[in-house]
Every structure is written in structure tokens, then in C-alpha cells.
Motif scaffolding. Structure first.
Motif, PDB file in Angstrom:
ATOM      1  N   ASP A  88       0.854  -1.204   0.000  1.00  0.00           N
ATOM      2  CA  ASP A  88       0.000   0.000   0.000  1.00  0.00           C
ATOM      3  C   ASP A  88       0.880   1.241   0.000  1.00  0.00           C
ATOM      4  N   GLN A  90       0.850   5.186   5.578  1.00  0.00           N
ATOM      5  CA  GLN A  90       1.863   5.807   6.431  1.00  0.00           C
ATOM      6  C   GLN A  90       2.990   4.843   6.802  1.00  0.00           C
ATOM      7  N   LEU A  96       3.144  -6.216  15.881  1.00  0.00           N
ATOM      8  CA  LEU A  96       2.315  -6.375  14.690  1.00  0.00           C
ATOM      9  C   LEU A  96       1.497  -7.668  14.669  1.00  0.00           C
ATOM     10  N   TYR A 100      -3.726  -6.908  19.125  1.00  0.00           N
ATOM     11  CA  TYR A 100      -3.025  -5.636  19.039  1.00  0.00           C
ATOM     12  C   TYR A 100      -3.619  -4.867  17.857  1.00  0.00           C
ATOM     13  N   LEU A 137     -10.285  -5.547  15.478  1.00  0.00           N
ATOM     14  CA  LEU A 137     -10.170  -6.356  16.699  1.00  0.00           C
ATOM     15  C   LEU A 137      -8.711  -6.657  17.036  1.00  0.00           C
ATOM     16  N   PHE A 193       3.411  -6.240   2.764  1.00  0.00           N
ATOM     17  CA  PHE A 193       3.201  -7.495   3.491  1.00  0.00           C
ATOM     18  C   PHE A 193       3.521  -8.638   2.546  1.00  0.00           C
TER      19      PHE A 193
END
Ligand code: ADP
Length: 613
Positions: free
Chosen positions: A536, A539, A549, A554, A563, A593
Motif C-alpha cells: 500500500d 503511512q 504487529l 493488538y 479487533l 506485506f
């Protein structure tokens, strides 16, 4: 463990020193006892041997002395002697007596035979022919003369007053009836006895009642006393001239008992003073003693040897005992330490077993939680999707309603061709809604976890369909380079799509505030691994977020938006297929990712054929 040395100075402890001192003292004491005992034993056996030797010698000596004892009495019976004593001046009787005495001397094998009148004067003698004849000499002072007159028998050992030769004198009175007219005396040489003493191999000699050595093969010993002479004895010796004018000197300056058991110190002529072992045995009736001088040196050496052997044996045994005790202590200590260790190990084992059990419990809980979380994650996604799904389904449903109404109206009007067009549109819409429902079913199903070959392109397309509402909402663009139709990965279709949905949705979320959001999805194949990248232009991921992560729950999003389960579930799923999931920031901004999966194993041609058949 008790060390005998000080741990720092290395010096022996005072207790050890004390024990060592006691052990040394004990060994010395034993050595000393052994010295005494073995010395005594050896001395006793030596003395026993000496006594036996002296007994034998004394018996033969007494036999020699007593052999001649009756001779003077017998010889005194000859009438020639009493005749001379009655008429001392008669030449004829002197000649007759001399001849008789000469014959008697030769017949009895004695040194001399002589006749003394009642005043002590010698009237006739066997040696009357010799220059140093006894004839004319007065022997009235000699004890044998006095004893013969008074007691009937005189015995005496002494140095000849006339000849200077020592001899044993035996004397008997010559009587006329009861009256003693004079005395016949025999001088017996003791050379045979002297030879017997010399042949014994030891220092042997005879001492008289005063302790004067008068017969000894060693001439130097003669006329010495073992101990200083008493004054009366010295005076008597002077009177009797027993040993002529010989000086009588003592071998020891101290008074000395002849029956002493311990060695005595004597200064033998020509020798330095030394210890000797005295063994004595009385001989005859004159108070003589047969004396043997033994050497206690051998007993001393034997005793010393025994003492040393005993001392060393004691030291060795004590050392051995100490060594054994030390080893025993060490063994006990080691056993104790071993026991402690085993106990500690047992305690630790119990501890660890408890911890392992706790870990296993925790792991089971975690596994359970993850499984539930995966399911929860799906439900969450479903919840988020429900709005979109409602929208997706409402629109075709409304269209279906319209098309169906239109179709029935057109049918009434007989416009069949348009009715068919409407029905075709209805069919398309049904197909589309069916696709949406199928998708939902796949996603919510709890699948059996058996990975299989999943077509990557299909999975990506399905995921895109699911995020479509969100994409539209953000007016985002998604670029996907062409993907090979046969590109397959080892996974499960629904779950792979779930991962992809998570990644794509997160990417879109990251760009939610951007006017021209753009997502890039790419695939690469390398070394049997398939990599799918979702990039993406948001930020990016901060260090703080990066650290947590993949942790469950978290999230940086609001409770209604996220969630915090998406990535955690995705990672769990990827790893369950032997895959990986990672994230990093692109240099020009935004997050990338990366999902990597194994390629499915190639299908064997035979298998394939059989399947097709
Ligand atoms: P959720 O999306 O419900 O928050 P996730 O596990 O999917 O849960 O994500 C956890 C967090 O990781 C997100 O809240 C976000 O802060 C961060 N994150 C995930 N994807 C991205 C991304 N593409 N760019 C930036 N941050 C991201």
C-alpha cells in the motif's frame, strides 16, 4: 569435606598436628617397648646359653679339682713322712722323704709334693733337686697349711711364693695318732682348666671369693678384680701372699654384684670401657665363680632393629588406617554430595515437570484461544462485511424485483422477446448473488486443516470480491500484474482468501485518508516457494507497531474498526502450511506485506492418469 590443611595458608590444622604428634609418640612408645622386650628376650636367651656353657665347664672343673682331693690324705699315711717329722735333721730320713715325694709327684701327675713341719718349714719336697726347691722355705702363713692343721684338709689357689707359678694347693696333716706332726701339700697345675676356658670361645675366667681374676686364658685379665677390693680383703691377700706381690687393680670403679642382670661397664685391659654382659656360676668349695663376659652389642642391635621395625610398622599401620579413614570419609562425603545432588535434581525435576505441565496447559489454552480467535476473526470480518453484503445483495434483489415485474408486464403485453431479455438479466443477477453467498459460506466454514493445491489467481479474485465494497468506498485502485492460471500454492482455499482479505483490507485501511488510494498485489515464484506481496502507499509501519504487529488483539484502530486479530490469525494460518508472513516498509513509503507459501508437491503422472481414468 574436612581438609587437614587450612584452605588459605595451606598449613596443617592444630588438630591434625595434635593427632600427628600423638601418632608419632605412640609409634615411639611401641618402638621403645619393642626395644626393651626384644632386648630382654635376646639377653635372656644369651644368658641361658652362657649358663648352660658355664654349667658344663663348672662340672668338669669341679671334677678336676675333686679328683686330687683325697690324694694328700692318702700320701700322708706313708711312714717316711712321719719319720722325718719326728727327726727333721736325719739326712737319711730327708732323702727317703724326698724320694717318696718325688715318686708321688710323678705318680699323681701334680706340679709338686712337699712336706711341711708343724712350724711351717718345708722339710722335703719333690723338687728337692731343683734350684728353686721348696725345701727350707716356711709356708706357715699359707692358708692351705693352716687349714690342713686345723681342719684336716687345706685347699688354696695362689701364686707360688718360691716359683712365682700359680697353682692349686691341696694339703693334709701327717699325724701320729691324733697329733698333727706336719702337713703334706700338693701343688696342682690348672693348665688343663685354663685350656678348657680358652677353648670355650668366649671371654671366660675364674674369680676367687674376693673377686680377683686368678685363672684366665687372657693373661692381661689376671689379678684384676671386677670391682674395687675391700680393705680387709686387700690386707688378707697381703698376709697370705696369695698372688705374690702382684698389684690387684679393679676393672670397674663401682662396686659390682656378680649376679647383675643388666650389662655392666668395664674397662678391660687395653680396651676402652664398654658394656659387658656378666654371667657367673659358683665353682668348688672356695667361693670361686666362673665368669663369662658376653657382648650385649648384638642384643642391642637386634633390639634396635626390632624397635625400628615395630616403629615403622606402627607408623605404616597408622598411616594405612588414616588413609582408609580418609578415603572412607571422602566416600561418605561424595555419597552425601551425590545424595544432595540427586535430591536437588529430583526437586528440580519436580519443579520442571510442574513448569512443563503448566507450559503445556498454557500452550493448549493458547491453541484453543487461537482456534477460537481464528473463528472469531472470521466472525469479525463477517460482521464488518455484513453491511457491504446487505448492500451487495439488496441491489441485485431490487433489480431482480424490477426485472421480474417488468417481465410479467411484458408477458401480459405479449412482448416475448423482451421477456426473454429480462429473464436473462434475472439469471445473471441470481448467478451474482449466488457467488456472494458462496463466498460467505467458504469464509465462515470451519475447515479441516488439510492443505491442498490452491489456485492462487482464484484465491486473489475471491478476496478482491470480498473487499470490493471497501475499495469502492475509498475509490481505491488495485493493480495486479497477470497471474499464471496454473500457479498453485499449498494451502486451503477459504483460509488463504482470509489471509489475503486481511492484508488487502489493512492496506486499504492504511490509505483511508488518501484521495488516490492505490494497492498493488503481485506474485513471484522462486525455488518452489510462492510469494504474494500486498503493497500500500499508506503511512507505513512504525517501530512501535512493528514490535507488536503479529500479537493477537493488538490494534491501533477503534474498537468498531478492528479487533487486532487479523495479522495474528493470518500468521498462524500461514505457518500451519509451512509458510511465512512478514511485513516491512517500502523505501518510498507504505507497507509491504509478504506471504510465502510452499508449492504443492508435483502429482505423479501415473496418479494423474489413474485419476483421469
Ligand atoms: P486490525 O486490523 O483489526 O487492527 P490486524 O491484526 O489486522 O488487526 O492489524 C493490526 C495492526 O497492524 C493494525 O491495527 C495497524 O495498526 C497495523 N497494520 C496492519 N496493516 C497495516 C498496514 N498495511 N499499514 C500500516 N499499519 C498496518
Amino acid at each position: 569435606m574436612n581438609s587437614p590443611r587450612h584452605p588459605i595458608t595451606g598449613k596443617l590444622s592444630s588438630r591434625t598436628l595434635l593427632t600427628l604428634g600423638a601418632a608419632i609418640s605412640f609409634c615411639l612408645l611401641l618402638g621403645w617397648l619393642a626395644y626393651r622386650i626384644f632386648g630382654d628376650i635376646y639377653l635372656n636367651s644369651e644368658r641361658q646359653l652362657a649358663r648352660q656353657r658355664l654349667d658344663a665347664l663348672a662340672l668338669s672343673l669341679e671334677a678336676t679339682l675333686s679328683r686330687n682331693e683325697s690324694l694328700p690324705g692318702l700320701l700322708a699315711l706313708d711312714p717316711s713322712l712321719s719319720a722325718l717329722l719326728h727327726q727333721p735333721d736325719s739326712e737319711q730320713r730327708i732323702t727317703a722323704a724326698n724320694a717318696y715325694l718325688e715318686a708321688a709327684q710323678q705318680g699323681a701327675a701334680v706340679s709338686a709334693a712337699f712336706l711341711i713341719d708343724a712350724h711351717g718349714k718345708t722339710l722335703a719336697a719333690s723338687n728337692w733337686r731343683q734350684g728353686r726347691s721348696f725345701v727350707g722355705h716356711n709356708y706357715g702363713f699359707r692358708p692351705y697349711f693352716v687349714d690342713a692343721i686345723n681342719n684336716g684338709l687345706g685347699r688354696f689357689y695362689g701364686v707360688g711364693v718360691t716359683t712365682g707359678e700359680p697353682g692349686y694347693f691341696l694339703a693334709a696333716p701327717v699325724r701320729d695318732g691324733q697329733q698333727a706332726l706336719g702337713v703334706i701339700a700338693l701343688k696342682v697345675g690348672l693348665e688343663a682348666i685354663e685350656q678348657a676356658l680358652a677353648g670355650a670361645g668366649e671371654t671366660l675366667f675364674l674369680v676367687d671369693a674376693d673377686g680377683v681374676i686368678f685363672l684366665s686364658p687372657d693373661r692381661l685379665l689376671r689379678y684384676h678384680t671386677l670391682a674395687p677390693l675391700s680393705d680387709t680383703a686387700a690386707a688378707r691377700l697381703g698376709d697370705t701372699r696369695q698372688y705374690g706381690r702382684q698389684a690387684i687393680t679393679p676393672l670397674s670403679t663401682l662396686p659390682l654384684a656378680l649376679d647383675r642382670i643388666e650389662p655392666v661397664r668395664l674397662a678391660l685391659p687395653g680396651e676402652a670401657p664398654r658394656d659387658v654382659l656378666l654371667t657367673t656360676r659358683p665353682v668348688g668349695s672356695l667361693g670361686w665363680q666362673l665368669v663369662q663376659l658376653g657382648d650385649p652389642g648384638e642384643a642391642h642391635s637386634i633390639a634396635l632393629g626390632s624397635a625400628l621395625a615395630t616403629g615403622f610398622a606402627c607408623a605404616f599401620l597408622l598411616g594405612l588406617a588414616a588413609h582408609v579413614r580418609h578415603r572412607q570419609r571422602r566416600r561418605d562425603e561424595l555419597r552425601r554430595i551425590h545424595g544432595q545432588l540427586e535430591q536437588r535434581i529430583a526437586e528440580r525435576t519436580v519443579d520442571l515437570t510442574g513448569k512443563i505441565a503448566a507450559l503445556e496447559r498454557t500452550e493448549a489454552i493458547l491453541r484453543e484461544t487461537r482456534n477460537s480467535a481464528v473463528q472469531a476473526g472470521k466472525l469479525a470480518v463477517l460482521g464488518q462485511m455484513s453491511a457491504g453484503i446487505t448492500h451487495e445483495l439488496n441491489q441485485p434483489l431490487a433489480a431482480l424485483q424490477t426485472f421480474a415485474d417488468n417481465a410479467s408486464a411484458l408477458l401480459e403485453r405479449g412482448r416475448h422477446a423482451e421477456v426473454a431479455e429480462n429473464l436473462a438479466m434475472i439469471s445473471d443477477l441470481i448467478e451474482r448473488t449466488g457467488r456472494i453467498v458462496r463466498q460467505l459460506k467458504t469464509f465462515s466454514r470451519k475447515e479441516s486443516s488439510v492443505p491442498q493445491a490452491v489456485t492462487v489467481k482464484t484465491a486473489i479474485e475471491h478476496a478482491l470480491m470480498i473487499i470490493e465494497p471497501r475499495r469502492r468506498e475509498l475509490m481505491a485502485t488495485i493493480s495486479i500484474p497477470p497471474i499464471a492460471e496454473d500457479l498453485q500454492a499449498l494451502a486451503e482455499p477459504g483460509r488463504l482468501e482470509q489471509i489475503l482479505v486481511n492484508l488487502m483490507r489493512n492496506g486499504l485501511d492504511a490509505m483511508s485518508d488518501q484521495p488516490a488510494a492505490h494497492l498493488e498485489i503481485s506474485t513471484t515464484v522462486q525455488g518452489g516457494r510462492i510469494t504474494i506481496e500486498v503493497r500500500d502507499h499508506g503511512q507505513g509501519i512504525s517501530d512501535e507497531v512493528q514490535a507488536h504487529l503479529f500479537e493477537p488483539f493488538y490494534t491501533t484502530k477503534t474498537a468498531s474498526d478492528g479487533l487486532g486479530l487479523g495479522l495474528s490469525i493470518s500468521l498462524t494460518i500461514a505457518e500451519s502450511y509451512g509458510g511465512t508472513l512478514g511485513a516491512h516498509n517500502a523505501p518510498e513509503g507504505g507497507a509491504i506485506f509478504t506471504l510465502t507459501l510452499n508449492a504443492p508437491p508435483p502429482i505423479h503422472p501415473n496418479q494423474h492418469t489413474a485419476h483421469e481414468a
